[in-house]
Scaffold this motif. Sequence first.
Motif, PDB file in Angstrom:
ATOM      1  N   ALA A 110       1.380  -1.391  -0.202  1.00  0.00           N
ATOM      2  CA  ALA A 110       0.162   0.180   0.072  1.00  0.00           C
ATOM      3  C   ALA A 110       1.096   1.210  -0.323  1.00  0.00           C
ATOM      4  CB  ALA A 110      -0.410   0.198   0.828  1.00  0.00           C
ATOM      5  N   ALA A 111       1.875   1.351   0.604  1.00  0.00           N
ATOM      6  CA  ALA A 111       2.975   2.623   0.843  1.00  0.00           C
ATOM      7  C   ALA A 111       3.475   2.128  -0.519  1.00  0.00           C
ATOM      8  CB  ALA A 111       4.288   2.514   1.748  1.00  0.00           C
ATOM      9  N   GLY A 112       3.871   1.495  -1.170  1.00  0.00           N
ATOM     10  CA  GLY A 112       4.593   1.397  -2.132  1.00  0.00           C
ATOM     11  C   GLY A 112       3.797   2.121  -3.546  1.00  0.00           C
ATOM     12  N   ALA A 113       2.521   1.994  -3.499  1.00  0.00           N
ATOM     13  CA  ALA A 113       1.418   2.239  -4.782  1.00  0.00           C
ATOM     14  C   ALA A 113       1.139   3.765  -4.676  1.00  0.00           C
ATOM     15  CB  ALA A 113      -0.193   1.377  -4.266  1.00  0.00           C
ATOM     16  N   ILE A 114       0.777   3.945  -3.020  1.00  0.00           N
ATOM     17  CA  ILE A 114       0.391   5.266  -2.810  1.00  0.00           C
ATOM     18  C   ILE A 114       1.602   6.080  -2.974  1.00  0.00           C
ATOM     19  CG2 ILE A 114      -0.163   6.766  -1.648  1.00  0.00           C
ATOM     20  CD1 ILE A 114      -1.884   4.638   0.257  1.00  0.00           C
ATOM     21  N   ALA A 115       2.448   5.730  -2.725  1.00  0.00           N
ATOM     22  CA  ALA A 115       4.006   7.103  -2.297  1.00  0.00           C
ATOM     23  C   ALA A 115       3.927   7.208  -4.069  1.00  0.00           C
ATOM     24  CB  ALA A 115       4.811   6.460  -2.334  1.00  0.00           C
ATOM     25  N   LEU A 116       4.088   5.601  -4.994  1.00  0.00           N
ATOM     26  CA  LEU A 116       4.021   6.495  -6.800  1.00  0.00           C
ATOM     27  C   LEU A 116       2.790   6.858  -7.557  1.00  0.00           C
ATOM     28  CD1 LEU A 116       5.936   5.331  -9.201  1.00  0.00           C
ATOM     29  CD2 LEU A 116       3.866   3.693  -9.158  1.00  0.00           C
ATOM     30  N   PHE A 117       1.554   6.302  -6.672  1.00  0.00           N
ATOM     31  CA  PHE A 117       1.096   7.930  -7.478  1.00  0.00           C
ATOM     32  C   PHE A 117       1.037   9.029  -6.904  1.00  0.00           C
ATOM     33  CE2 PHE A 117      -3.225   9.871  -6.172  1.00  0.00           C
ATOM     34  CZ  PHE A 117      -3.555   9.982  -7.858  1.00  0.00           C
ATOM     35  N   ALA A 118       1.940   9.313  -5.504  1.00  0.00           N
ATOM     36  CA  ALA A 118       1.878  10.454  -5.335  1.00  0.00           C
ATOM     37  C   ALA A 118       3.234  11.777  -5.804  1.00  0.00           C
ATOM     38  CB  ALA A 118       2.241  11.109  -3.642  1.00  0.00           C
ATOM     39  N   ILE A 119       4.364  10.866  -6.473  1.00  0.00           N
ATOM     40  CA  ILE A 119       5.100  11.315  -7.007  1.00  0.00           C
ATOM     41  C   ILE A 119       4.647  11.442  -8.471  1.00  0.00           C
ATOM     42  CG2 ILE A 119       6.923  10.750  -7.692  1.00  0.00           C
ATOM     43  CD1 ILE A 119       8.063   9.082  -5.339  1.00  0.00           C
ATOM     44  N   VAL A 120       3.684  10.554  -9.273  1.00  0.00           N
ATOM     45  CA  VAL A 120       3.624  10.558 -10.767  1.00  0.00           C
ATOM     46  C   VAL A 120       2.784  11.577 -10.927  1.00  0.00           C
ATOM     47  CG1 VAL A 120       1.937   9.533 -12.417  1.00  0.00           C
ATOM     48  CG2 VAL A 120       3.955   8.722 -11.604  1.00  0.00           C
ATOM     49  N   VAL A 121       1.889  12.098 -10.035  1.00  0.00           N
ATOM     50  CA  VAL A 121       1.123  13.432  -9.765  1.00  0.00           C
ATOM     51  C   VAL A 121       1.334  14.509  -9.406  1.00  0.00           C
ATOM     52  CG1 VAL A 121      -1.083  14.190  -8.447  1.00  0.00           C
ATOM     53  CG2 VAL A 121      -1.390  11.710  -9.360  1.00  0.00           C
ATOM     54  N   HIS A 122       1.942  14.230  -8.905  1.00  0.00           N
ATOM     55  CA  HIS A 122       3.191  15.870  -9.229  1.00  0.00           C
ATOM     56  C   HIS A 122       3.458  16.169 -10.140  1.00  0.00           C
ATOM     57  CE1 HIS A 122       5.316  19.166  -6.336  1.00  0.00           C
ATOM     58  NE2 HIS A 122       6.682  17.861  -6.719  1.00  0.00           N
ATOM     59  N   VAL A 123       4.365  15.112 -10.610  1.00  0.00           N
ATOM     60  CA  VAL A 123       5.714  16.155 -11.944  1.00  0.00           C
ATOM     61  C   VAL A 123       4.822  16.204 -13.259  1.00  0.00           C
ATOM     62  CG1 VAL A 123       7.290  14.643 -12.823  1.00  0.00           C
ATOM     63  CG2 VAL A 123       7.605  14.027 -10.984  1.00  0.00           C
ATOM     64  N   SER A 124       3.830  15.135 -13.530  1.00  0.00           N
ATOM     65  CA  SER A 124       2.457  15.656 -14.364  1.00  0.00           C
ATOM     66  C   SER A 124       2.122  16.382 -14.009  1.00  0.00           C
ATOM     67  CB  SER A 124       1.831  13.548 -14.771  1.00  0.00           C
ATOM     68  OG  SER A 124       0.970  14.043 -13.546  1.00  0.00           O
ATOM     69  N   SER A 125       1.459  16.608 -13.192  1.00  0.00           N
ATOM     70  CA  SER A 125       0.821  18.123 -12.553  1.00  0.00           C
ATOM     71  C   SER A 125       1.466  19.849 -13.583  1.00  0.00           C
ATOM     72  CB  SER A 125      -0.008  18.241 -11.011  1.00  0.00           C
ATOM     73  OG  SER A 125       1.187  18.093 -10.375  1.00  0.00           O
ATOM     74  N   ALA A 126       2.199  18.829 -13.405  1.00  0.00           N
ATOM     75  CA  ALA A 126       2.934  20.707 -14.474  1.00  0.00           C
ATOM     76  C   ALA A 126       2.729  20.786 -15.716  1.00  0.00           C
ATOM     77  CB  ALA A 126       4.228  20.821 -14.268  1.00  0.00           C
ATOM     78  N   SER A 127       2.279  19.868 -16.255  1.00  0.00           N
ATOM     79  CA  SER A 127       1.891  19.697 -17.998  1.00  0.00           C
ATOM     80  C   SER A 127       0.607  20.090 -18.231  1.00  0.00           C
ATOM     81  CB  SER A 127       2.507  18.777 -18.389  1.00  0.00           C
ATOM     82  OG  SER A 127       2.622  17.388 -17.948  1.00  0.00           O
ATOM     83  N   PHE A 128      -0.144  19.740 -17.554  1.00  0.00           N
ATOM     84  CA  PHE A 128      -1.453  19.602 -17.201  1.00  0.00           C
ATOM     85  C   PHE A 128      -2.553  20.517 -18.103  1.00  0.00           C
ATOM     86  CE2 PHE A 128      -6.324  20.237 -15.368  1.00  0.00           C
ATOM     87  CZ  PHE A 128      -6.408  18.516 -16.286  1.00  0.00           C
ATOM     88  N   GLY A 129      -2.039  21.910 -17.301  1.00  0.00           N
ATOM     89  CA  GLY A 129      -2.683  22.717 -18.297  1.00  0.00           C
ATOM     90  C   GLY A 129      -2.135  22.956 -20.414  1.00  0.00           C
ATOM     91  N   HIS A 130      -0.395  22.888 -20.419  1.00  0.00           N
ATOM     92  CA  HIS A 130      -0.140  22.990 -21.113  1.00  0.00           C
ATOM     93  C   HIS A 130      -1.042  21.687 -22.050  1.00  0.00           C
ATOM     94  CE1 HIS A 130       2.192  22.666 -25.205  1.00  0.00           C
ATOM     95  NE2 HIS A 130       2.825  21.072 -25.247  1.00  0.00           N
ATOM     96  N   HIS A 131      -1.125  20.163 -21.906  1.00  0.00           N
ATOM     97  CA  HIS A 131      -1.645  19.246 -22.273  1.00  0.00           C
ATOM     98  C   HIS A 131      -3.378  18.985 -22.686  1.00  0.00           C
ATOM     99  CE1 HIS A 131       1.725  17.717 -22.852  1.00  0.00           C
ATOM    100  NE2 HIS A 131       1.526  16.785 -21.998  1.00  0.00           N
ATOM    101  N   ALA A 132      -4.161  19.944 -21.207  1.00  0.00           N
ATOM    102  CA  ALA A 132      -4.947  19.570 -21.851  1.00  0.00           C
ATOM    103  C   ALA A 132      -5.679  21.019 -23.132  1.00  0.00           C
ATOM    104  CB  ALA A 132      -5.883  20.778 -20.374  1.00  0.00           C
ATOM    105  N   ILE A 133      -5.261  22.483 -22.768  1.00  0.00           N
ATOM    106  CA  ILE A 133      -5.589  23.233 -24.389  1.00  0.00           C
ATOM    107  C   ILE A 133      -4.887  22.237 -25.130  1.00  0.00           C
ATOM    108  CG2 ILE A 133      -4.326  25.201 -25.243  1.00  0.00           C
ATOM    109  CD1 ILE A 133      -3.660  25.989 -22.201  1.00  0.00           C
ATOM    110  N   ALA A 134      -4.187  22.229 -25.477  1.00  0.00           N
ATOM    111  CA  ALA A 134      -3.846  21.049 -26.746  1.00  0.00           C
ATOM    112  C   ALA A 134      -5.093  20.740 -27.506  1.00  0.00           C
ATOM    113  CB  ALA A 134      -2.647  20.235 -26.882  1.00  0.00           C
TER     114      ALA A 134
END
Length: 357
Positions: free
Chosen positions: A254-278
Amino acid sequence: MQTASLTWFARHELRLNWRDWTALMTGGKRSRLIGAAIVIAIAAIAAHLIAAVFITPWAKAGITADKATLVTLSGSGLLFFTVMLSQAMESVTRAYYARADLDLILSSPASARLLFAIRTSAIGLSTFVLSALLAGPAINVLAVADGPHWLFAYGVLAALAALATTLAVIFTLVLFHLAGPKRTRLIAQIAAAIVGAGFLIGIQLVAILAYGNISRFSVLSSYALVSAAPGLGSLLWLPARAAMGEVGPFALFAAGAIALFAIVVHVSSASFGHHAIAAAGVSETGKNRAARTRPLPARSQKQALRHKEWALLKRDPWLLSQTLMQILYLLPPALLMWLNFGQAASILIVVAPVLVM
């Protein structure tokens, strides 16, 4: 509740998901909600009764963490995970293309990163709810027949939902980078259909060819598979041991899955606006093209109807993915009928029932 805060966005997402679900279950008519609730309750009772028929004898015989049990649990869990991953891939793609509120929210002072985190968490939650509805009867029967430690399986489902959502986000971002926003939606929806049906179909095809039936448990409990599986100390059995109530494996998984989820969301959220506009730009371009008029060729009624259906499939990737998934699910019964009847009779004996289904 402060506008554009974490709780405000969460409430917004839950409200939209609730509206989507009620519209799906009632066809837009509130009066049907009671009937839908009754149908769901009857289906839940029937699912628990069916689970009790198959699981209670297994539980009474004694369930131990031997290799055969771990193989069966892991294989069944992998089936659920493919369904989770398919739903998450479809939902993540919809988060970029389907919602008409992104242009409004992204042009406001609200944080795009916060919106992406909430929206992705909502996808993970909906994925967990679906898997819990499917696996809940089996888990509940195991908890009653063998002990409450099986309730840890709900936590494993939540961790698998987080992992499936994480992989879906990574897959979608990779598609944006490799295929561009114009092709990402179509590729993602087709891939979601193949992922959701692929493993289940594959294991059923193996069961048909090897054992002459469509039951996946014939493969999961086979001596050849159990003998080829790794030893009891392998990390491959971590989710199965966690579902059986072992605290150490559960905490680690559980700790591994939640930590991986949090890391990916944090890293990928920076490009969300760019991809959503595209993605929004692609949708608008498609609408403008569809508005152009052109002369219709002379066709018969049947030809015009077929042309219209193919045009709808081409324009709607979600309709294409759902249709493709239904077709893929018909492959195992088609193979079973071919082996039982088709070789000794006309091919129509196989084709006709499959087309009817």
